[in-house]
Enzyme design. Structure first.
Site, PDB file in Angstrom:
ATOM      1  N   ARG A  31       0.771   3.788 -14.966  1.00 55.41           N
ATOM      2  CA  ARG A  31       0.788   3.465 -13.535  1.00 55.41           C
ATOM      3  C   ARG A  31      -0.331   2.477 -13.202  1.00 55.41           C
ATOM      4  NH1 ARG A  31       2.911   5.561  -8.742  1.00 55.41           N
ATOM      5  NH2 ARG A  31       1.466   5.992  -7.045  1.00 55.41           N
ATOM      6  N   ARG A  72       4.960   7.882 -11.124  1.00 57.90           N
ATOM      7  CA  ARG A  72       4.191   9.011 -11.643  1.00 57.90           C
ATOM      8  C   ARG A  72       5.046   9.745 -12.677  1.00 57.90           C
ATOM      9  NH1 ARG A  72       3.902   8.924  -6.074  1.00 57.90           N
ATOM     10  NH2 ARG A  72       1.827   8.572  -5.174  1.00 57.90           N
ATOM     11  N   LYS A 115       5.931  11.835  -3.550  1.00 56.73           N
ATOM     12  CA  LYS A 115       5.247  12.938  -2.875  1.00 56.73           C
ATOM     13  C   LYS A 115       5.884  13.196  -1.513  1.00 56.73           C
ATOM     14  CE  LYS A 115       0.714  12.472  -5.079  1.00 56.73           C
ATOM     15  NZ  LYS A 115      -0.733  12.261  -4.869  1.00 56.73           N
ATOM     16  N   HIS A 167       2.412   4.367  -2.237  1.00 62.59           N
ATOM     17  CA  HIS A 167       1.188   4.759  -1.546  1.00 62.59           C
ATOM     18  C   HIS A 167       1.417   4.752  -0.046  1.00 62.59           C
ATOM     19  CE1 HIS A 167      -1.616   3.478  -5.087  1.00 62.59           C
ATOM     20  NE2 HIS A 167      -1.138   4.694  -5.233  1.00 62.59           N
ATOM     21  N   TYR A 209      -7.076  -1.272  -6.936  1.00 66.08           N
ATOM     22  CA  TYR A 209      -6.671  -2.105  -8.065  1.00 66.08           C
ATOM     23  C   TYR A 209      -7.140  -3.545  -7.907  1.00 66.08           C
ATOM     24  CZ  TYR A 209      -3.767   1.838  -9.336  1.00 66.08           C
ATOM     25  OH  TYR A 209      -3.344   3.087  -9.679  1.00 66.08           O
ATOM     26  N   HIS A 232      -0.842   8.499 -16.446  1.00 69.04           N
ATOM     27  CA  HIS A 232      -1.281   7.663 -15.329  1.00 69.04           C
ATOM     28  C   HIS A 232      -1.757   6.285 -15.801  1.00 69.04           C
ATOM     29  CE1 HIS A 232      -0.918   9.269 -11.365  1.00 69.04           C
ATOM     30  NE2 HIS A 232      -1.936   8.576 -10.910  1.00 69.04           N
TER      31      HIS A 232
END
Length: 313
Positions: A261, A163, A186, A284, A293, A258
């Site tokens: 990504r 990110r 995150k 993730h 995806y 993004h």
């Protein structure tokens, strides 16, 4: 317990114990401030007085607002309310969870837009020179320094799938592992991501020929990417770099941080990578997030089949 005090306790919990990002906590704070205000309008000044009917009425009222809120906004709002009440029960501050029957609205699944490999190459070339190419005398000024930085930034975004906020937080020391990169994602979770030879060469060229000059222009900073005045590069600055490169490359498609990504994940899956490997690289928490995806690659396969098989149509 007063609703506002309950919210304060919950926000401290998700900040300190769960380590959620500032942006996530700020979103929860806004949602729950509206929830508290609504409870006050209903004459509710104690979380023990909140009932399932009240929570449902709040959700219905917010859903019927004009203009209609986006499904994603409603889903986040309901998630904030459910998280608050679950926290109160778990901490022994409430006996029951009045929000347990609340079901978030279904959100439309948006397929990520990825660039083709050819478009990515055009974008990278537009950002700055190939780091392996010799430096011409006319390319040794300030513009050359900035373009070396821009090429390194875009190469790293595409090579790692990180990110843009994660790349902006990188320190020079995060590259000390050689051909892998330590990324803080995150919730302050760290992951190790490989860095390909093209990105590594671009970053090395930036570190050797551009960053020392940028660093001299401002206060000492450990951040990898610096702005023109020597301060750490911001996310807005990265966005402008990408927009400038997209304009130079004459790309009709919308390009955002993004996009790199999305392209990273799509190209890996198209190349045969396992979805769980891509999940790990992207950071993730759930493979279900990564599986979006796979829809992109299936669509690409379907297009090839329809245009290539003699009896496909």
């Amino acid at each position: 317990m007063r609703p506002d005090r309950a919210v304060d306790a919950y926000l401290r919990h998700i900040t300190i114990e769960r380590g959620l990002s500032e942006h996530t906590v700020a979103a929860y704070r806004r949602d729950l401030a509206g929830y508290c205000a609504w409870l006050q309008e209903q004459g509710v000044d104690d979380t023990d007085a909140v009932t399932t009917a009240l929570v449902s009425a709040f959700a219905v009222e917010r859903a019927s607002a004009q203009p209609p809120p986006a499904a994603t906004s409603l889903a986040r709002l309901q998630s904030s309310v459910r998280g608050l009440h679950r926290f109160l029960v778990r901490e022994g501050l409430a006996e029951a969870d009045p929000s347990e029957r609340l079901r978030p609205p279904k959100t439309a699944q948006r397929l990520p837009k990825a660039l083709s490999i050819e478009q990515i190459e055009r974008l990278l070339d537009a950002a700055g020179p190939d780091p392996a190419a010799p430096v011409a005398p006319a390319e040794t000024g300030d513009d050359a320094i900035i373009r070396l930085r821009d090429r390194a930034l875009l190469e790293l975004l595409y090579a790692t799938g990180a990110r843009v906020s994660e790349v902006m937080q990188l320190d020079v020391d995060d590259l000390a592992l050689g051909d892998v990169l330590r990324v803080r994602g995150k919730g302050s979770k760290e992951r190790i991501v490989p860095v390909g030879s093209y990105a590594r060469a671009a970053v090395d060229a930036y570190l050797a020929r551009a960053r020392p000059e940028l660093s001299r222009r401002g206060r000492a900073s450990a951040r990898l990417f610096l702005g023109a005045r020597g301060a750490p590069l911001s996310r807005q600055g990265a966005w402008l770099i990408i927009q400038t490169a997209a304009e130079r490359a004459q790309l009709a498609a919308h390009v955002s941080p993004h996009t790199f990504r999305h392209s990273f994940a799509t190209h890996l899956l198209q190349g045969g990578a396992d979805v769980r490997v891509v999940q790990e690289l992207l950071g993730h928490a759930s493979v279900a997030t990564t599986q979006i995806y796979t829809h992109v690659t299936v669509d690409a396969l379907r297009d090839v089949y329809l245009t290539s098989h003699p009896r496909a149509r």
